[in-house]
Write an enzyme that holds these catalytic residues in place. Structure first.
Site, PDB file in Angstrom:
ATOM      1  N   ASP A  89      36.618  18.692  70.293  1.00  0.00           N
ATOM      2  CA  ASP A  89      37.971  18.246  70.645  1.00  0.00           C
ATOM      3  C   ASP A  89      38.287  18.426  72.127  1.00  0.00           C
ATOM      4  O   ASP A  89      37.900  19.407  72.751  1.00  0.00           O
ATOM      5  CB  ASP A  89      39.004  19.054  69.852  1.00  0.00           C
ATOM      6  CG  ASP A  89      39.024  18.651  68.392  1.00  0.00           C
ATOM      7  OD1 ASP A  89      38.068  17.984  67.942  1.00  0.00           O
ATOM      8  OD2 ASP A  89      39.992  19.004  67.703  1.00  0.00           O
TER       9      ASP A  89
ATOM     10  N   GLU B 139      32.383  13.408  64.026  1.00  0.00           N
ATOM     11  CA  GLU B 139      31.554  14.562  63.633  1.00  0.00           C
ATOM     12  C   GLU B 139      31.060  15.271  64.879  1.00  0.00           C
ATOM     13  O   GLU B 139      30.024  15.912  64.877  1.00  0.00           O
ATOM     14  CB  GLU B 139      30.442  14.158  62.649  1.00  0.00           C
ATOM     15  CG  GLU B 139      29.684  12.906  62.977  1.00  0.00           C
ATOM     16  CD  GLU B 139      28.573  13.176  63.962  1.00  0.00           C
ATOM     17  OE1 GLU B 139      28.885  13.328  65.153  1.00  0.00           O
ATOM     18  OE2 GLU B 139      27.403  13.205  63.542  1.00  0.00           O
TER      19      GLU B 139
ATOM     20  N   ASP C 175      36.481  12.260  59.405  1.00  0.00           N
ATOM     21  CA  ASP C 175      36.209  13.513  60.122  1.00  0.00           C
ATOM     22  C   ASP C 175      35.392  14.459  59.238  1.00  0.00           C
ATOM     23  O   ASP C 175      35.827  14.836  58.148  1.00  0.00           O
ATOM     24  CB  ASP C 175      37.581  14.136  60.470  1.00  0.00           C
ATOM     25  CG  ASP C 175      37.481  15.243  61.482  1.00  0.00           C
ATOM     26  OD1 ASP C 175      36.353  15.650  61.800  1.00  0.00           O
ATOM     27  OD2 ASP C 175      38.538  15.705  61.946  1.00  0.00           O
TER      28      ASP C 175
ATOM     29  N   GLY D 275      29.751  14.607  67.644  1.00  0.00           N
ATOM     30  CA  GLY D 275      28.496  14.337  68.354  1.00  0.00           C
ATOM     31  C   GLY D 275      27.274  14.953  67.696  1.00  0.00           C
ATOM     32  O   GLY D 275      26.163  14.879  68.234  1.00  0.00           O
TER      33      GLY D 275
END
Ligand code: GAL
Length: 766
Positions: free
Chosen positions: A580, A557, A516, A559
């Site tokens: 999210d 990430e 992430d 998009g």
């Protein structure tokens, strides 16, 4: 907002759902919807009523500031508005004690000033005389999804009745979207409805002899007022339009007392909605709420053996192989396999295949599952080659349920539930820890061992054991990290230790890594730059290639930089295409129905990831709530994700799996669409008003099709089959009901409830 999600209350308190019914002509509120001014700087002087904001820009408060040309990065913004508060408000009010500033939702933190005085901070009123401190922004959880309602006594000298007042909001955004965004801002006096709390407990129903029973509680929170009014309950079948139940209850609830209302209505197996409307005296806002009634479409599971999906599985040469045959039916069951490649063995009791294959090849293995009632035989294609994740990964991830309060026990409980509740029999296999297992960045404890190896926090006493325990169940084990120094939750991450962390993960038996971006963004000049995004992901890819096991690589990430265009090149097996998700129709639908541009990039080994599932009991922390998606919205969510060939990661408490959610997640004909070996992502082929038709080509030459109703009312829709390329007669099968609907020529007609779907498979006939 993409960092953390605020804890939700266990019981949905619906007293916030005030809808303005017929105003009585008297002014009962002062709208604050427009005329706001904004600056993306920070200075406490901005709170002063005489501050000159003439150079500030106008801003809308129904969308975040990043949608209005300001940055999504961490930082401050100030909103100001000048407003006259008429004393008629208090004269006309039912309850004359306080004045409330309804400011909607603010992403992430806020301090609110009236005429220079701090009146509220992060959802709480503050005492008069409170001074603003910067600590308001250093909290564990963001308040981005919470309503701000600040109240002052009508006698508070900070209110200037019948004169101009200056209201200023200081906002701090800790990343992602930021600012005041829900639009419905106003000042009003409270009325009696403020004291009524409807405890509806969405999702909780009992069924007895085909009758559904629902209980609700109406609580009077006031200490001196009695609530008088009426409650109208209406239950309607959305497909036939039939009213299944309707009743008016008169309410007379004394201070601090409550009233229980229970009612029954017949089960329909169709979309059904309950509407509640509480009316008080004229001029008082009524309370309206509606909830969907869960209805199960998936037919009961057969006790005979049935081998489910996925039916194709890939591993690389010489890497540990682990695959649990997904088979439903009564246990005990005996498994056998013909044509297993050398190096693999099958446990005939559990159906777990394990070992190592040293030879590249495609092996069509004949699997048999047998119990006392019968047997099933299917071909499992094992591909030993260069690719893994040949179908979209299916599993569970801790984030949407536990957030940062994830523990080793909670992760293992999810793994056990996969087996005990039968989910593993339908292909659910990855059990993934998200953020929160590492040492907190601000903790004094060492983050790594003297040799640099990353340490776990005390909620994860033994990661290797957890991996082994999950593998012993035939399931896969996933973990989470970031290319930056810290994760999004502020925990230790892999920056500068990428190779070592990959080795450690492999040592623990990790099969899946979610990587992430988080704090790495701060190290970038431009977080949209592909040139800057590729290196950190490439680095971890190289590290993963060096370890002695296959690790599915999940890029997170949000998009950025159109990751779908380069994700596969950096070894990504899946990549998030969006920010999210959370459990609201708007959020789920705005993600799910906007995946078209990434569609061509999905395929075996590399998938677009529109984020995890939001069904069942979710919460992003200790306090869970039942998903706020209606049953129809949940059918849409799962159907759409299956059509999109999306990774399916359940994000709910598996200990608390209700029948509806379990059935939603174990419909094999629906899961087969997601797990189809061709791996083609559906695209919308028709957009007709509120109707959208998605088409997905399948490996067997058939077509999966979802007809979605994005509108707010039930719609009868006739699809012209020619328009989606079907020229001859075809057989159409309803996948949720697992029922053939018949042979169709030129058209197919279906009735779809609000936000619902008809999901079918189309078999071309000769
Ligand atoms: C976000 C990510 C979420 C979750 C969270 C953990 O950036 O998109 O899925 O992993 O971080 O802090």
């Amino acid at each position: 907002m993409i960092y953390r999600i605020q804890i939700f209350a266990f019981i949905v308190t619906l007293s916030i759902i005030f809808l303005c019914l017929g105003q009585t002509g008297e002014k009962s509120l002062v709208e604050l919807k427009s005329d706001w001014k904004f600056i993306n700087k920070d200075n406490l002087e901005f709170a002063r009523p005489d501050y000159n904001d003439a150079n500030w820009k106008s801003i809308r408060v129904d969308k975040t500031w990043d949608k209005q040309g300001y940055s999504r990065n961490e930082g401050f913004g100030w909103y100001r508005i000048k407003v006259v508060i008429p004393s008629s408000l208090k004269e006309n009010a039912f309850l004359k004690d306080s004045l409330i500033f309804h400011l909607g939702k603010i992403d992430d933190f806020d301090q609110v000033f009236l005429n220079g005085f701090l009146i509220g901070e992060n959802c709480k009123n503050v005492h008069s005389g409170s001074k603003p401190s910067n600590a308001f922004k250093n909290l564990e959880n963001s308040y981005w999804n919470e309503e701000r309602n600040y109240s002052l006594s009508v006698n508070d000298p900070r209110i200037k009745w019948d004169q101009e007042n200056v209201l200023a909001i200081r906002v701090y955004n800790w990343g992602g979207p930021g600012g005041v965004y829900s639009g419905d801002l106003y000042i009003s006096m409270p009325d009696i409805s403020k004291y009524l709390e409807l405890e509806i407990k969405p999702g909780i129903f009992t069924t007895h002899k085909q009758m559904i029973n629902k209980k609700i509680l109406l609580k009077n929170k006031a200490s001196k007022y009695t609530i008088d009014g009426t409650l109208e309950v209406t239950v309607k079948n959305n497909i036939t339009g039939n009213k299944l139940f309707t009743k008016n209850y008169s309410l007379h609830i004394k201070p601090k007392k409550q009233m229980e209302i229970a009612f029954d209505f017949p089960e329909t197996k169709q979309s059904t909605t309950i509407k509640y409307e509480v009316n008080f005296d004229k001029g008082i806002r009524s309370i309206k709420y509606k909830e969907g009634v869960p209805y199960i479409l998936t037919p009961p599971k057969k006790p005979q053996p049935q081998i489910n999906y996925p039916r194709v599985y890939g591993e690389r040469v010489g890497k540990p192989f682990l695959f649990r045959i997904p088979a439903s039916g009564k246990r005990p069951m005996k498994f056998s396999a013909q044509g297993l490649p050398t190096g693999l063995t099958l446990d005939t009791e559990t159906g777990i295949i394990s070992g190592k294959v040293m030879q590249k090849g495609t092996y069509d293995v004949k699997i048999t599952a047998q119990n006392e009632l019968g047997k099933d035989q299917k071909t499992l294609r094992i591909v030993i080659g260069d690719q893994i994740a040949l179908t979209p990964p299916m599993g569970w991830n801790s984030w949407n349920v536990w957030g940062l309060s994830v523990t080793q026990d909670r992760v293992y409980a999810a793994a056990k539930a996969f087996v005990e509740k039968g989910l593993a029999d339908h292909g659910w296999s990855y059990v993934n820890i998200d953020d929160g297992w590492e040492i907190y960045g601000e903790s004094k404890e060492p983050k790594r061992k003297p040799n640099g190896e990353i340490r776990t926090n005390k909620k994860f006493p033994d990661m290797k054991k957890l991996g082994d325990d999950i593998h012993a169940l035939g399931l896969k084990f996933g973990i989470y990290s970031s290319p930056g120094p810290l994760t999004c939750g502020g925990y230790t991450a892999s920056y500068g230790h990428e190779f070592q962390d990959a080795q450690t993960f492999a040592k623990w038996g990790v099969d899946f890594l979610k990587y992430d971006l988080c704090s790495y963004r701060k190290m970038m000049k431009d977080m949209h730059s592909v040139d800057e995004l590729i290196p950190p992901y490439q680095k971890m890819n190289k590290a993963l290639q060096k370890v002695n096991r296959d690790i599915v690589y999940s890029l997170c990430e949000y998009g950025l930089g159109k990751v779908w265009e380069w994700g596969a090149k950096v070894g990504g097996n899946l990549w998030r295409t969006t920010g999210d998700i959370w459990d609201s129709w708007d959020r789920m639908a705005s993600i799910g129905f906007n995946q078209e541009q990434a569609a061509p990039y999905a395929g075996p080994g590399h998938w677009n990831d529109p984020d995890m599932l939001v069904v069942g009991w979710v919460g992003w922390g200790e306090n869970l709530h039942y998903t706020k998606l209606t049953p129809d919205e949940q059918y849409t969510h799962i159907s759409l994700w299956a059509l999109l060939s999306a990774p399916l990661l359940i994000g709910c408490d598996l200990q608390r799996l209700d029948d509806f959610t379990l059935n939603l997640l174990t419909n094999d004909e629906v899961l087969a669409i997601d797990q189809d070996p061709l791996g083609k992502q559906a695209i919308p082929v028709i957009k007709d008003g509120d109707i959208q038709v998605y088409k997905k080509e399948l490996a067997d030459g058939c077509i999966a099709m979802g007809i979605f109703n994005l509108g707010k009312s039930t719609t009868k829709y006739t699809l012209n089959l020619r328009k989606i390329g079907i020229e001859q007669k075809c057989k159409i099968r309803d996948l949720w009901r697992q029922q053939d609907l018949g042979i169709f020529g030129a058209t197919f007609t279906t009735i779809i409830p609000e936000h619902g779907v008809t999901l079918v498979k189309i078999f071309k006939t000769k």
